[in-house]
Design an enzyme around this catalytic site. Structure first.
Site, short mmCIF file in Angstrom:
data_model
loop_
_atom_site.label_atom_id
_atom_site.label_comp_id
_atom_site.label_asym_id
_atom_site.label_seq_id
_atom_site.Cartn_x
_atom_site.Cartn_y
_atom_site.Cartn_z
N ARG A 145 68.23 21.37 20.14
CA ARG A 145 69.52 21.74 20.56
C ARG A 145 70.05 21.10 21.82
O ARG A 145 69.19 20.95 22.66
CB ARG A 145 69.61 23.35 20.68
N HIS A 190 74.96 15.49 15.05
CA HIS A 190 74.41 16.54 14.67
C HIS A 190 74.03 16.28 13.37
O HIS A 190 74.42 16.98 12.39
CB HIS A 190 75.12 17.81 14.85
P1 NDP Z 1 60.32 26.94 14.22
O1 NDP Z 1 60.60 28.29 14.54
O2 NDP Z 1 59.46 26.70 12.76
O3 NDP Z 1 59.46 26.15 15.28
C1 NDP Z 1 59.82 26.29 16.56
C2 NDP Z 1 58.76 25.93 17.45
O4 NDP Z 1 59.03 25.75 18.81
C3 NDP Z 1 57.26 26.44 17.10
O5 NDP Z 1 56.10 25.95 17.42
C4 NDP Z 1 57.36 27.42 18.57
O6 NDP Z 1 56.07 27.76 19.12
C5 NDP Z 1 58.11 26.50 19.59
N1 NDP Z 1 58.61 27.37 20.75
C6 NDP Z 1 59.76 28.27 20.64
N2 NDP Z 1 59.92 28.85 21.99
C7 NDP Z 1 58.89 28.12 22.65
C8 NDP Z 1 58.75 28.34 24.08
N3 NDP Z 1 59.49 29.17 24.68
N4 NDP Z 1 57.31 27.48 24.60
C9 NDP Z 1 57.21 26.65 23.79
N5 NDP Z 1 57.10 26.57 22.35
C10 NDP Z 1 58.14 27.20 21.78
O7 NDP Z 1 61.70 25.99 14.10
P2 NDP Z 1 61.91 24.62 13.07
O8 NDP Z 1 60.89 23.74 13.27
O9 NDP Z 1 62.04 24.97 11.93
O10 NDP Z 1 63.37 24.28 13.81
C11 NDP Z 1 63.30 23.84 15.24
C12 NDP Z 1 64.65 23.54 15.87
O11 NDP Z 1 65.34 22.48 15.33
C13 NDP Z 1 65.65 24.87 15.34
O12 NDP Z 1 65.54 26.03 15.89
C14 NDP Z 1 67.09 24.20 15.43
O13 NDP Z 1 67.45 24.38 16.58
C15 NDP Z 1 66.65 22.48 15.36
N6 NDP Z 1 67.22 21.81 14.13
C16 NDP Z 1 68.17 20.85 14.41
C17 NDP Z 1 68.74 20.15 13.14
C18 NDP Z 1 69.66 19.03 13.33
O14 NDP Z 1 70.15 18.40 12.39
N7 NDP Z 1 69.63 18.47 14.54
C19 NDP Z 1 68.32 20.89 11.73
C20 NDP Z 1 67.64 21.87 11.64
C21 NDP Z 1 66.94 22.34 12.97
P3 NDP Z 1 55.06 28.94 18.28
O15 NDP Z 1 54.52 27.93 16.98
O16 NDP Z 1 54.04 29.07 19.05
O17 NDP Z 1 55.85 29.85 17.46
#
Ligand code: NDP
Length: 312
Positions: free
Chosen positions: A227, A275
């Site tokens: 993002r 995007h």
């Molecule tokens: P998930 O919720 O499966 O994974 C998020 C990851 O980020 C987890 O490993 C989580 O840790 C980690 N995380 C969250 N907060 C923190 C923090 N404060 N510190 C460290 N690590 C953190 O999400 P997805 O993998 O499904 O998607 C990720 C993002 O990709 C979406 O939220 C979206 O913004 C983006 N996206 C972009 C697209 C595009 O076309 N550009 C398409 C789809 C998604 P933990 O495992 O410990 O919970």
């Protein structure tokens, strides 16, 4: 009695999703009454939702058992005070595959220095520009969730040493998993190519600032399909101007569409993509939605439930 499902996604997607949702639910023995309008919101059991759709107030949906997001990122809905129903985000194979392909493609572009040859067909035989093998190019992935772990594993499969960072301790095959403040610093220090796949939350907003950019190796590449606001734009631009960061490939932005006058467009070290890193694919997304409806109806826990306090 039929399960009443409201499709509150983008209007243009309704004709595509309607038959797919009906057949995915039928395959699970669910009889659904699916509509893109809700004359009686209090009678709706499930809401299939996208922020680009018409629904702005969840209050009247008093009996809804869940809001099922068609998007993976939920930052635009998670803090909505009218949303009291459980919220599930989209995790599906199409999104995962698309993101893995996009990340791998852009990592390989920078790793192999493809621009040198694609952009300079100028009669000069650059025979000294042999790239190192993947094993000599450490890659970092911030975010080891559904998308980050998949992309990281694909890169590790190609031979890149991959360090990944998440909020909680994790283990993922072929990825050196880190967490916490020390883990972040270590991941940044190692990564010649840094991929951001974090959700946007209060904790991750502005994460990649001047201080953290300074931890990356000289000339490192930043790739952001997560993002836009994960990065402090002014800090990244400053690091790019100085050549501290060699290139940034950015798919997401604080304002989308990225305004034509934004400095990213004209910057020689920046690649903007609109995007498109990955998208929800109706065929596989309909299966994910139907699976969660089936779970709800069977009294089983929903998959990919969002923790509202955590923000993802
Ligand atoms: P998930 O919720 O499966 O994974 C998020 C990851 O980020 C987890 O490993 C989580 O840790 C980690 N995380 C969250 N907060 C923190 C923090 N404060 N510190 C460290 N690590 C953190 O999400 P997805 O993998 O499904 O998607 C990720 C993002 O990709 C979406 O939220 C979206 O913004 C983006 N996206 C972009 C697209 C595009 O076309 N550009 C398409 C789809 C998604 P933990 O495992 O410990 O919970």
């Amino acid at each position: 009695m039929s399960v009443r499902v409201l499709f509150a996604g983008d209007d243009r997607d309704w004709p595509v999703y309607a038959p797919l949702l009906r057949s995915a639910c039928a395959a699970r023995g669910l009889e659904i009454a699916l509509s893109d309008t809700a004359p009686d919101p209090a009678a709706v059991d499930y809401i299939v939702y996208a922020p680009s759709g018409p629904l702005k107030d969840f209050g009247p949906f008093t009996a809804a058992k869940a809001v099922l997001s068609l998007w993976a990122g939920v930052e635009r809905i998670v803090g909505d005070p009218t949303l009291t129903q459980p919220l599930c985000r989209m995790v599906d194979s199409g999104l995962r595959q698309g993101m893995t392909e996009w990340v791998t493609g852009h990592v390989l572009r920078h790793h192999l220095g493809l621009d040198t040859h694609i952009l300079h067909q100028d009669g000069i035989w650059r025979d000294k520009a042999v790239p190192p093998l993947a094993g000599e190019r450490p890659v970092g992935i911030l975010g080891l969730g559904a998308l980050g772990a998949a992309a990281g594993q694909a890169l590790a499969g190609l031979g890149f040493p991959v360090t990944g960072w998440s909020r909680t301790p994790k283990s993922a095959a072929q990825i050196d998993c880190r967490h916490g403040a020390d883990g972040l610093a270590e991941t940044l220090r190692r990564a010649q190519i840094m991929v951001l796949l974090l959700p946007l939350t209060e904790d991750t907003r502005g994460l990649l600032n001047a201080e953290r950019l300074a931890l990356l190796p000289e000339g490192a590449v930043v790739i952001n399909p997560g993002r836009g606001p994960l990065i402090v734009d002014a800090d990244l631009l400053d690091a790019l101007d100085r050549g501290r960061i060699g290139h940034a490939t950015l798919d997401v932005f604080a304002t989308e569409p990225l305004p034509p006058e934004h400095p990213y467009w004209a910057h020689p070290r920046v690649t903007v993509t609109p995007h498109i890193a990955s998208a929800t694919r109706p065929q596989t997304a309909a299966e994910a939605i139907a699976e969660n409806i089936a779970r709800g109806e069977a009294g089983r826990p929903f998959l990919h439930l969002v923790d509202r306090a955590r923000g993802y």
